[in-house]
Write an enzyme that holds these catalytic residues in place. Sequence first.
Site, PDB file in Angstrom:
ATOM      1  N   CYS A   2       0.828  -1.199   0.000  1.00 22.63           N
ATOM      2  CA  CYS A   2       0.000   0.000   0.000  1.00 22.63           C
ATOM      3  C   CYS A   2       0.864   1.252   0.000  1.00 22.63           C
ATOM      4  CB  CYS A   2      -0.868   0.050   1.254  1.00 22.63           C
ATOM      5  SG  CYS A   2      -1.742  -1.458   1.593  1.00 22.63           S
ATOM      6  N   ARG A  27       4.189   0.443  -7.001  1.00 24.57           N
ATOM      7  CA  ARG A  27       4.221  -0.533  -5.899  1.00 24.57           C
ATOM      8  C   ARG A  27       3.129  -1.585  -6.056  1.00 24.57           C
ATOM      9  NH1 ARG A  27       6.236   2.469  -0.928  1.00 24.57           N
ATOM     10  NH2 ARG A  27       4.892   1.122   0.287  1.00 24.57           N
ATOM     11  N   TRP A  76      -3.221  -2.306  -1.303  1.00 23.83           N
ATOM     12  CA  TRP A  76      -2.939  -3.660  -1.778  1.00 23.83           C
ATOM     13  C   TRP A  76      -3.553  -4.550  -0.717  1.00 23.83           C
ATOM     14  CZ3 TRP A  76      -0.740  -6.813  -5.459  1.00 23.83           C
ATOM     15  CH2 TRP A  76      -0.267  -8.053  -5.043  1.00 23.83           C
ATOM     16  N   ASN A 102      -1.080   1.631   6.316  1.00 23.73           N
ATOM     17  CA  ASN A 102      -0.305   0.552   5.684  1.00 23.73           C
ATOM     18  C   ASN A 102       0.111  -0.407   6.787  1.00 23.73           C
ATOM     19  OD1 ASN A 102      -0.393   1.943   3.338  1.00 23.73           O
ATOM     20  ND2 ASN A 102       1.795   2.354   3.202  1.00 23.73           N
ATOM     21  N   GLY A 103       0.187  -1.693   6.471  1.00 26.57           N
ATOM     22  CA  GLY A 103       0.631  -2.661   7.480  1.00 26.57           C
ATOM     23  C   GLY A 103      -0.509  -3.560   7.890  1.00 26.57           C
ATOM     24  N   GLU A 487      14.476 -24.862  -9.366  1.00 28.39           N
ATOM     25  CA  GLU A 487      14.144 -23.428  -9.332  1.00 28.39           C
ATOM     26  C   GLU A 487      15.358 -22.583  -9.748  1.00 28.39           C
ATOM     27  OE1 GLU A 487      11.660 -21.660  -9.341  1.00 28.39           O
ATOM     28  OE2 GLU A 487      12.221 -19.710  -8.557  1.00 28.39           O
ATOM     29  N   LYS A 491      15.347 -20.041 -12.913  1.00 23.65           N
ATOM     30  CA  LYS A 491      15.665 -18.616 -12.808  1.00 23.65           C
ATOM     31  C   LYS A 491      16.675 -18.230 -13.895  1.00 23.65           C
ATOM     32  CE  LYS A 491      13.160 -17.127 -10.989  1.00 23.65           C
ATOM     33  NZ  LYS A 491      12.085 -17.926 -10.494  1.00 23.65           N
ATOM     34  N   GLU A 494      15.068 -18.322 -17.431  1.00 27.01           N
ATOM     35  CA  GLU A 494      14.078 -17.263 -17.655  1.00 27.01           C
ATOM     36  C   GLU A 494      14.722 -15.933 -18.005  1.00 27.01           C
ATOM     37  OE1 GLU A 494      10.239 -17.710 -14.806  1.00 27.01           O
ATOM     38  OE2 GLU A 494      12.111 -17.559 -13.730  1.00 27.01           O
ATOM     39  N   HIS A 510      22.318 -41.034 -14.790  1.00 29.00           N
ATOM     40  CA  HIS A 510      21.398 -41.657 -15.747  1.00 29.00           C
ATOM     41  C   HIS A 510      21.184 -40.760 -16.969  1.00 29.00           C
ATOM     42  CE1 HIS A 510      20.654 -44.804 -12.882  1.00 29.00           C
ATOM     43  NE2 HIS A 510      20.389 -43.894 -11.963  1.00 29.00           N
ATOM     44  N   LYS A 609       4.244 -12.120 -16.638  1.00 31.38           N
ATOM     45  CA  LYS A 609       4.184 -12.257 -15.174  1.00 31.38           C
ATOM     46  C   LYS A 609       3.014 -13.154 -14.785  1.00 31.38           C
ATOM     47  CE  LYS A 609       5.280 -11.415 -10.971  1.00 31.38           C
ATOM     48  NZ  LYS A 609       6.350 -12.347 -10.562  1.00 31.38           N
TER      49      LYS A 609
HETATM   50  C1  G6P Z   1       4.580 -17.320 -15.150  1.00 35.28           C
HETATM   51  C2  G6P Z   1       5.598 -16.476 -14.406  1.00 35.28           C
HETATM   52  C3  G6P Z   1       6.305 -17.314 -13.349  1.00 35.28           C
HETATM   53  C4  G6P Z   1       5.290 -17.960 -12.419  1.00 35.28           C
HETATM   54  C5  G6P Z   1       4.243 -18.758 -13.201  1.00 35.28           C
HETATM   55  C6  G6P Z   1       3.101 -19.188 -12.311  1.00 35.28           C
HETATM   56  O1  G6P Z   1       5.236 -18.267 -15.902  1.00 35.28           O
HETATM   57  O2  G6P Z   1       6.535 -15.930 -15.307  1.00 35.28           O
HETATM   58  O3  G6P Z   1       7.191 -16.506 -12.604  1.00 35.28           O
HETATM   59  O4  G6P Z   1       5.960 -18.804 -11.529  1.00 35.28           O
HETATM   60  O5  G6P Z   1       3.677 -17.956 -14.236  1.00 35.28           O
HETATM   61  O6  G6P Z   1       2.439 -18.035 -11.869  1.00 35.28           O
HETATM   62  P1  G6P Z   1       1.539 -17.949 -10.573  1.00 35.28           P
HETATM   63  O7  G6P Z   1       1.080 -16.514 -10.548  1.00 35.28           O
HETATM   64  O8  G6P Z   1       0.408 -18.905 -10.772  1.00 35.28           O
HETATM   65  O9  G6P Z   1       2.383 -18.314  -9.421  1.00 35.28           O
END
Ligand code: G6P
Length: 614
Positions: A2, A27, A76, A102-103, A487, A491, A494, A510, A609
């Site tokens: 927020c 934000r 938010w 906020n908070g 993960e 990263k 991506e 394997h 996103k």
């Molecule tokens: C997209 C984003 C990822 C995210 C995935 C799942 O591929 O680029 O960063 O992990 O969607 O998104 P969600 O909002 O369901 O976690």
Amino acid sequence: MCGIVGYIGWQDAAPVLLSGLKRLEYRGYDSAGIALLNGTLSVMKQKGSVGGLETDTHTLRQGMPGATVGIGHTRWATHGEPSDRNAHPHLNAAGDIALIHNGIVENYSVLKQELVSLGYVFVSETDSEVLVHLIDRIWKGDPSLDLEAVTRSALRHVDGAYGLCVISLREPDKIVVARKGSPLVIGIGIGEYFIASDAAPIVEHTNKVVYLSDGDLAVVRREGYTIKTIENVEQEKIVTELEFSLEKIEKGGFEHFMLKEIFEQPAVMHDVMRGRVRLEEGRLCLGGIEDYLDRLKQAKRIVICACGTSWHAGLIGEYLIEEFARIPVEVDYASEFRYRNPIVGVDDVVIVISQSGETADTLAALRTAKEKGALVMGICNVVGSTIARETLCGMYTHAGPEVGVASTKAFTAQVIMLYMLALALSKGRTISNEEIALNLKELASIPEKAARILELDSQIKSIAERFKDAKNFLYLGRGFNFPVALEGALKLKEISYIHAEGYPAAEMKHGPIALIDEDMPVIFIATRDSTYTKILSNIEEVRSRKGRVIAIANEGDQEISRLAEHVIFIPQASGPITPLLTVIPLQLLAYHIATLRGCNVDRPRNLAKSVTVE
Ligand code: G6P
């Protein structure tokens, strides 16, 4: 999260507040509102954009005298979905006090019950509304007090975090502001003052600011300001000159949102646990699932559905729930689950995990599970999102808006949620209350350990410099850290567009071992847990094929330095909790490799996103 703005001076306050709120849009928010003092106290607020609020405010204000005092807020959602009613400012019943916050007020339900029993009527579902009624009650109890004193007195009853502004028709020439755990800054103009949750809305008006500290309460008037502590002790503050560009401020001084979000993780970890981990009592309080906990514990099987990074968090969830709660868990890609006629029914619990709460495949998996009669629970970051609304019960991660496309802080927040869930499911069944208390104690120590890992940023950058031109990377881990290997590889893929694969370390022989030569960097997650000695053997296997070994290991591990070309040492933690730490160097490594290669880390090519289409 927020955003807060406030203005007192000689200008027409509404345009100042609205342009300030626009500066805070970066934000992330879901609703916005302002309150103005001009002989009356008028509030305009609504779900949606600041642009929409501006249009409506313009219409409403036609013919009204301009106000020179006001407060504004972008919300938010944390408690209660995004809606006009839940937007700030909140008013008392008489409509002569307005407040923005906020908070999170942790003890809001206790406070709310007390106020309701005294006849107070709540119009929103927010925790924040409690504050304005509390101030009202205290003022009614002693009308001789001023706004500063009643706000101070109210805040003494509040547990949790706040950055807040209060104005009142009874004392129209001041704004009372207070901070605890949620930042606030006062901008100093000539005959005018600006208040905001960060410097972004202030910088176009003045470069002179005073930052409030936790526990400060300030009264801002046209003639000046006073700052005292909540305990009423006067404070001397230094006036700081802002040197940042606006863009830098939006990113909190970081080059990219992704880096900012990586660095926010210790604070986010606190936010996720706030109000939920009750250390003194050695127990958890998971409001969103409390009523369903018995049914969740009786599940024959738990199925976790998610996509991308959230799916990786789900895999860690599988390890955690099986380890602690001894309930069988399956983790499915939401896209596969929805199309493969899954066997799920009334005895199953399906947990959907999603940062955005809008991912099309995850939503479809949720609906499939519901149709088949499973109890569906959600773990989402965005309050009021479709997934959050359609699940029977669930918990919000409270990680704040995540702007960088590659998920970082939302992932660690999801893992904490799953850790807490696993412990909650174990209570009274598989582990003792003492063990739960010990695990919670360790969980509470994680933010500080995460902060120590962030201090290794320059070491990680220098490793990135050496390997930035590699064509392939291999990430290997075992047990709880196998999903972290996945993960870490995701990263890197991506945001740097380098091919990377994550594997369970033992599975290397394997297949992937065929790829290893002197050009192949291999990242091992080699923390001291039950799989440590096995991992050492895997490292030897890579070394003997001239692979370039980079290890994430625990501080004090002598042996690993002998085996690996580079070692990133992280604090010690027990096995189930290590993913929260081991993932951080991998996020930083991917970030630095990508920026050194000139990639747009916040908006990588071809990615979105939130994937709201199949
Ligand atoms: C997209 C984003 C990822 C995210 C995935 C799942 O591929 O680029 O960063 O992990 O969607 O998104 P969600 O909002 O369901 O976690």
